[in-house]
Scaffold this motif. Structure first.
Motif, PDB file in Angstrom:
ATOM      1  N   GLY A 197     -24.748  65.693  40.150  1.00 45.61           N
ATOM      2  CA  GLY A 197     -23.390  65.996  40.585  1.00 45.61           C
ATOM      3  C   GLY A 197     -22.534  64.740  40.745  1.00 45.61           C
ATOM      4  O   GLY A 197     -21.329  64.833  40.927  1.00 45.61           O
ATOM      5  N   LEU A 198     -23.171  63.593  40.662  1.00 45.68           N
ATOM      6  CA  LEU A 198     -22.468  62.319  40.831  1.00 45.68           C
ATOM      7  C   LEU A 198     -22.904  61.352  39.737  1.00 45.68           C
ATOM      8  O   LEU A 198     -24.099  61.169  39.508  1.00 45.68           O
ATOM      9  CB  LEU A 198     -22.763  61.740  42.216  1.00 45.68           C
ATOM     10  CG  LEU A 198     -22.069  60.420  42.580  1.00 45.68           C
ATOM     11  CD1 LEU A 198     -20.557  60.612  42.633  1.00 45.68           C
ATOM     12  CD2 LEU A 198     -22.592  59.912  43.918  1.00 45.68           C
ATOM     13  N   VAL A 199     -21.925  60.768  39.075  1.00 44.10           N
ATOM     14  CA  VAL A 199     -22.201  59.809  38.006  1.00 44.10           C
ATOM     15  C   VAL A 199     -21.362  58.561  38.276  1.00 44.10           C
ATOM     16  O   VAL A 199     -20.189  58.661  38.653  1.00 44.10           O
ATOM     17  CB  VAL A 199     -21.832  60.391  36.620  1.00 44.10           C
ATOM     18  CG1 VAL A 199     -22.124  59.373  35.513  1.00 44.10           C
ATOM     19  CG2 VAL A 199     -22.575  61.683  36.362  1.00 44.10           C
ATOM     20  N   ARG A 200     -21.970  57.415  38.082  1.00 43.14           N
ATOM     21  CA  ARG A 200     -21.235  56.168  38.291  1.00 43.14           C
ATOM     22  C   ARG A 200     -20.223  55.942  37.171  1.00 43.14           C
ATOM     23  O   ARG A 200     -20.501  56.244  36.002  1.00 43.14           O
ATOM     24  CB  ARG A 200     -22.201  54.987  38.329  1.00 43.14           C
ATOM     25  CG  ARG A 200     -22.993  54.891  39.609  1.00 43.14           C
ATOM     26  CD  ARG A 200     -23.417  53.441  39.892  1.00 43.14           C
ATOM     27  NE  ARG A 200     -24.128  53.335  41.163  1.00 43.14           N
ATOM     28  CZ  ARG A 200     -23.495  53.161  42.311  1.00 43.14           C
ATOM     29  NH1 ARG A 200     -22.186  53.097  42.349  1.00 43.14           N
ATOM     30  NH2 ARG A 200     -24.196  53.047  43.422  1.00 43.14           N
ATOM     31  N   SER A 201     -19.071  55.431  37.552  1.00 48.20           N
ATOM     32  CA  SER A 201     -18.072  55.063  36.540  1.00 48.20           C
ATOM     33  C   SER A 201     -18.694  54.082  35.550  1.00 48.20           C
ATOM     34  O   SER A 201     -19.484  53.209  35.943  1.00 48.20           O
ATOM     35  CB  SER A 201     -16.861  54.417  37.205  1.00 48.20           C
ATOM     36  OG  SER A 201     -16.168  55.372  37.970  1.00 48.20           O
ATOM     37  N   SER A 202     -18.346  54.264  34.293  1.00 48.58           N
ATOM     38  CA  SER A 202     -18.856  53.519  33.128  1.00 48.58           C
ATOM     39  C   SER A 202     -20.253  53.977  32.724  1.00 48.58           C
ATOM     40  O   SER A 202     -20.790  53.529  31.705  1.00 48.58           O
ATOM     41  CB  SER A 202     -18.852  51.996  33.351  1.00 48.58           C
ATOM     42  OG  SER A 202     -19.915  51.607  34.181  1.00 48.58           O
ATOM     43  N   GLY A 203     -20.838  54.883  33.506  1.00 45.52           N
ATOM     44  CA  GLY A 203     -22.155  55.407  33.164  1.00 45.52           C
ATOM     45  C   GLY A 203     -22.061  56.600  32.227  1.00 45.52           C
ATOM     46  O   GLY A 203     -21.015  56.869  31.632  1.00 45.52           O
ATOM     47  N   THR A 204     -23.193  57.308  32.099  1.00 41.42           N
ATOM     48  CA  THR A 204     -23.288  58.452  31.185  1.00 41.42           C
ATOM     49  C   THR A 204     -23.568  59.730  31.963  1.00 41.42           C
ATOM     50  O   THR A 204     -24.488  59.772  32.783  1.00 41.42           O
ATOM     51  CB  THR A 204     -24.389  58.224  30.141  1.00 41.42           C
ATOM     52  OG1 THR A 204     -24.047  57.086  29.343  1.00 41.42           O
ATOM     53  CG2 THR A 204     -24.539  59.439  29.231  1.00 41.42           C
ATOM     54  N   LEU A 205     -22.790  60.736  31.682  1.00 40.02           N
ATOM     55  CA  LEU A 205     -22.967  62.057  32.267  1.00 40.02           C
ATOM     56  C   LEU A 205     -23.889  62.858  31.368  1.00 40.02           C
ATOM     57  O   LEU A 205     -23.702  62.873  30.143  1.00 40.02           O
ATOM     58  CB  LEU A 205     -21.590  62.714  32.370  1.00 40.02           C
ATOM     59  CG  LEU A 205     -21.401  64.144  32.860  1.00 40.02           C
ATOM     60  CD1 LEU A 205     -19.956  64.339  33.315  1.00 40.02           C
ATOM     61  CD2 LEU A 205     -21.734  65.164  31.789  1.00 40.02           C
TER      62      LEU A 205
ATOM     63  N   ALA B 231     -11.421  60.067  35.572  1.00 41.68           N
ATOM     64  CA  ALA B 231     -10.741  61.154  34.853  1.00 41.68           C
ATOM     65  C   ALA B 231     -11.717  62.192  34.304  1.00 41.68           C
ATOM     66  O   ALA B 231     -11.298  63.288  33.906  1.00 41.68           O
ATOM     67  CB  ALA B 231      -9.904  60.585  33.711  1.00 41.68           C
ATOM     68  N   ASP B 232     -12.996  61.866  34.281  1.00 38.31           N
ATOM     69  CA  ASP B 232     -14.006  62.819  33.806  1.00 38.31           C
ATOM     70  C   ASP B 232     -14.539  63.693  34.934  1.00 38.31           C
ATOM     71  O   ASP B 232     -15.401  64.553  34.694  1.00 38.31           O
ATOM     72  CB  ASP B 232     -15.157  62.076  33.129  1.00 38.31           C
ATOM     73  CG  ASP B 232     -14.713  61.385  31.845  1.00 38.31           C
ATOM     74  OD1 ASP B 232     -15.000  60.180  31.689  1.00 38.31           O
ATOM     75  OD2 ASP B 232     -14.073  62.052  31.005  1.00 38.31           O
ATOM     76  N   THR B 233     -14.073  63.465  36.149  1.00 38.89           N
ATOM     77  CA  THR B 233     -14.449  64.333  37.268  1.00 38.89           C
ATOM     78  C   THR B 233     -13.923  65.736  37.013  1.00 38.89           C
ATOM     79  O   THR B 233     -12.728  65.931  36.798  1.00 38.89           O
ATOM     80  CB  THR B 233     -13.880  63.790  38.593  1.00 38.89           C
ATOM     81  OG1 THR B 233     -14.505  62.552  38.895  1.00 38.89           O
ATOM     82  CG2 THR B 233     -14.107  64.776  39.731  1.00 38.89           C
TER      83      THR B 233
ATOM     84  N   ILE C  27     -20.664  73.507  37.012  1.00 40.18           N
ATOM     85  CA  ILE C  27     -21.232  72.476  37.865  1.00 40.18           C
ATOM     86  C   ILE C  27     -20.194  71.376  38.052  1.00 40.18           C
ATOM     87  O   ILE C  27     -19.587  70.909  37.082  1.00 40.18           O
ATOM     88  CB  ILE C  27     -22.551  71.918  37.268  1.00 40.18           C
ATOM     89  CG1 ILE C  27     -23.168  70.888  38.213  1.00 40.18           C
ATOM     90  CG2 ILE C  27     -22.333  71.321  35.872  1.00 40.18           C
ATOM     91  CD1 ILE C  27     -24.599  70.500  37.808  1.00 40.18           C
ATOM     92  N   LEU C  28     -19.968  71.001  39.299  1.00 40.03           N
ATOM     93  CA  LEU C  28     -19.009  69.942  39.592  1.00 40.03           C
ATOM     94  C   LEU C  28     -19.677  68.594  39.398  1.00 40.03           C
ATOM     95  O   LEU C  28     -20.730  68.322  40.001  1.00 40.03           O
ATOM     96  CB  LEU C  28     -18.488  70.063  41.020  1.00 40.03           C
ATOM     97  CG  LEU C  28     -17.578  68.923  41.492  1.00 40.03           C
ATOM     98  CD1 LEU C  28     -16.300  68.854  40.657  1.00 40.03           C
ATOM     99  CD2 LEU C  28     -17.252  69.081  42.977  1.00 40.03           C
ATOM    100  N   VAL C  29     -19.079  67.764  38.571  1.00 34.46           N
ATOM    101  CA  VAL C  29     -19.554  66.411  38.367  1.00 34.46           C
ATOM    102  C   VAL C  29     -18.452  65.448  38.787  1.00 34.46           C
ATOM    103  O   VAL C  29     -17.322  65.535  38.300  1.00 34.46           O
ATOM    104  CB  VAL C  29     -19.946  66.150  36.901  1.00 34.46           C
ATOM    105  CG1 VAL C  29     -20.433  64.714  36.743  1.00 34.46           C
ATOM    106  CG2 VAL C  29     -21.020  67.136  36.454  1.00 34.46           C
ATOM    107  N   THR C  30     -18.810  64.562  39.694  1.00 36.20           N
ATOM    108  CA  THR C  30     -17.854  63.574  40.186  1.00 36.20           C
ATOM    109  C   THR C  30     -18.231  62.219  39.622  1.00 36.20           C
ATOM    110  O   THR C  30     -19.395  61.787  39.734  1.00 36.20           O
ATOM    111  CB  THR C  30     -17.865  63.527  41.720  1.00 36.20           C
ATOM    112  OG1 THR C  30     -17.531  64.825  42.230  1.00 36.20           O
ATOM    113  CG2 THR C  30     -16.858  62.508  42.239  1.00 36.20           C
ATOM    114  N   ALA C  31     -17.278  61.570  39.012  1.00 37.67           N
ATOM    115  CA  ALA C  31     -17.473  60.218  38.487  1.00 37.67           C
ATOM    116  C   ALA C  31     -16.827  59.247  39.470  1.00 37.67           C
ATOM    117  O   ALA C  31     -15.644  59.331  39.745  1.00 37.67           O
ATOM    118  CB  ALA C  31     -16.856  60.076  37.111  1.00 37.67           C
ATOM    119  N   SER C  32     -17.651  58.382  40.024  1.00 38.21           N
ATOM    120  CA  SER C  32     -17.143  57.491  41.056  1.00 38.21           C
ATOM    121  C   SER C  32     -17.857  56.156  40.993  1.00 38.21           C
ATOM    122  O   SER C  32     -19.031  56.074  40.636  1.00 38.21           O
ATOM    123  CB  SER C  32     -17.359  58.117  42.438  1.00 38.21           C
ATOM    124  OG  SER C  32     -17.029  57.215  43.459  1.00 38.21           O
ATOM    125  N   SER C  33     -17.141  55.121  41.388  1.00 39.37           N
ATOM    126  CA  SER C  33     -17.773  53.804  41.449  1.00 39.37           C
ATOM    127  C   SER C  33     -18.488  53.637  42.793  1.00 39.37           C
ATOM    128  O   SER C  33     -19.194  52.654  42.983  1.00 39.37           O
ATOM    129  CB  SER C  33     -16.715  52.711  41.298  1.00 39.37           C
ATOM    130  OG  SER C  33     -15.689  52.867  42.255  1.00 39.37           O
TER     131      SER C  33
END
Lengths: 105, 124
Positions: free
Chosen positions: B10-18, B89-91, B118-124
C-alpha cells in the motif's frame, strides 16, 4: 488521443426526476461508448455498453443513446440509490474515460 | 461469478517501483477476455493504464511513457502491473478489470467485472 467530455460536471435532482447526462468525444467512435456508475469507496459498475445496451442486472430506468460523437445517459425516474458519479468511456481506440458527472439527490 | 482481487504494497517510495497482482477467480485468464488496469487518484477520475491478453499481447496508455508493464501468469490465473519511477502523482486506487468484447449485434468492448481496488500511496 480521443478526448471524452461529459456535461454537466454535477447536478442535483429530486426523486422521480428524469436526468440526462451528455458525453461528447473528440472524434467519431461509432457506438463504442460505455457508461459506468461509481459510488463512494466502490469500484465502478457497468450500466450501458455499446452506447445503448443495458448490462444484465441493471434497472431498466437507465438507458443510453447516441453514436458518432454525442451520447446520452438517461435515468428515467431518479431513485435515492442513484446518487453516484457517472463516467462515460470510449473503447474505439485505446480507452479513455470522461471526467465524471456527480449526481446528487 | 467472476471475481478479481488486487494485492500488493500500500506504500511505495518515490522513485521506486509499484508492483500489483490481480488474482482472477470464476473465469479462466486463458479465455477470450482482456485483462486491464485502471487507476483513480483520490477525488479524481478514472485513468486506463493498459491491458493484456493471455498470449502476452499488451496495449498500453502512451501517457505512462513506458513506465507501466503488464504481465500474465496463466498457471496462477493472475496478471500483474509494475509501474516504475513512481512519484506522488501515482498515488491512487488501482483497479484490475476484465475487458469483454461485446456481441456481434453490438460491436463494443467494456469492463464488466472489477476488483475492489487497492490504494497505493507513493511517498518519500
Amino acid at each position: 488521443d480521443i478526448q471524452m467530455t461529459q456535461s454537466p460536471s454535477s447536478l442535483s435532482a429530486s426523486v422521480g426526476d428524469r436526468v440526462t447526462i451528455t458525453c461528447r468525444s473528440s472524434q467519431s467512435i461509432d457506438k463504442y461508448l460505455n457508461w459506468y456508475q461509481q459510488k463512494p469507496g466502490k469500484a465502478p459498475n457497468l450500466l450501458i455498453y455499446g452506447a445503448s445496451n443495458l448490462q444484465s442486472g441493471v434497472p431498466s430506468r437507465f438507458s443510453g443513446s447516441g453514436s458518432g460523437t454525442e451520447f446520452t445517459l438517461t435515468i428515467a425516474s431518479l431513485q435515492p440509490e442513484d446518487s453516484a458519479t457517472y463516467y462515460c468511456q470510449q473503447s474505439y481506440y485505446m480507452l479513455t474515460f470522461g471526467q465524471g458527472t456527480r449526481v446528487e439527490i | 461469478q467472476v471475481q478479481l482481487e488486487e494485492s500488493g504494497p500500500g506504500l511505495v517510495r518515490s522513485s521506486g517501483t509499484l508492483s500489483l497482482t490481480c488474482v482472477v477467480s470464476g473465469a479462466s485468464i486463458d479465455g477470450s477476455s482482456w485483462w486491464n488496469w485502471v487507476r483513480q487518484p483520490p477525488g479524481k477520475g478514472l485513468e486506463w493504464i493498459g491491458e493484456i491478453y493471455h498470449n502476452g499481447y499488451t496495449n498500453d496508455n502512451p501517457s505512462f511513457k513506458s513506465r507501466a508493464t503488464i504481465s500474465v501468469d496463466k498457471s496462477k490465473n493472475q496478471f500483474s502491473l509494475t509501474l516504475s519511477s513512481v512519484t506522488a502523482a501515482d498515488t491512487a486506487v488501482y483497479y484490475c478489470t476484465r475487458g469483454t468484447i461485446g456481441p456481434r449485434f453490438s460491436p463494443s468492448y467494456y469492463f464488466d467485472f472489477w476488483g475492489p481496488g487497492i490504494l497505493v500511496t507513493a511517498s518519500s
